[in-house]
Design a protein around this motif. Structure first.
Motif: not given
Length: 121
Positions: A110-116
């Motif tokens: 979820g946090l990697i997606c938030a970075l994206a």
């Protein structure tokens, strides 16, 4: 039995090489380009940056005080060179989850997606 001349062999081999190189080169030339960010190494783990950004928008709606660079440092430390699948399995086992748009995800994903999403925005 018909024999194949040296010229025909070279022509066929050269034609095959051009087709293979064109296919690989074409994919590289046609893929979407993104502005570089300090956390591209993490976003690349998601494989589909646009889909990750869409998921990330829903995660960001649930997360308070998201600082991308600090989060990238934290995520790199948590992944620590392991395969992403292993890190995500550990997240689930430890109950480290986030919700985004009604979906429950391993926190790191979820946090990697938030970075994206931050990179796209």
């Amino acid at each position: 039995m018909k024999t194949v001349s040296r010229r025909q062999t070279l022509w066929l081999g050269g034609s095959a090489a051009v087709l293979v190189a064109g296919g690989v080169g074409g994919r590289l030339l046609l893929r979407k380009r993104y502005a570089p960010t300090p956390y591209d190494d993490l976003i690349a783990l998601a494989h589909d940056r646009d889909a990750a950004a869409q998921i990330g928008e829903t995660v960001l709606a649930e997360v308070d005080d998201f600082e991308p660079i600090a989060m990238a440092v934290r995520l790199r430390a948590r992944i620590a060179g392991r395969p992403l699948a292993t890190a995500l399995t550990d997240d689930v086992a430890k109950g480290h989850l986030v919700e985004g748009g009604g979906w429950v995800l391993p926190e790191m994903l979820g946090l990697i997606c938030a970075l994206a999403a931050k990179a796209a925005g």
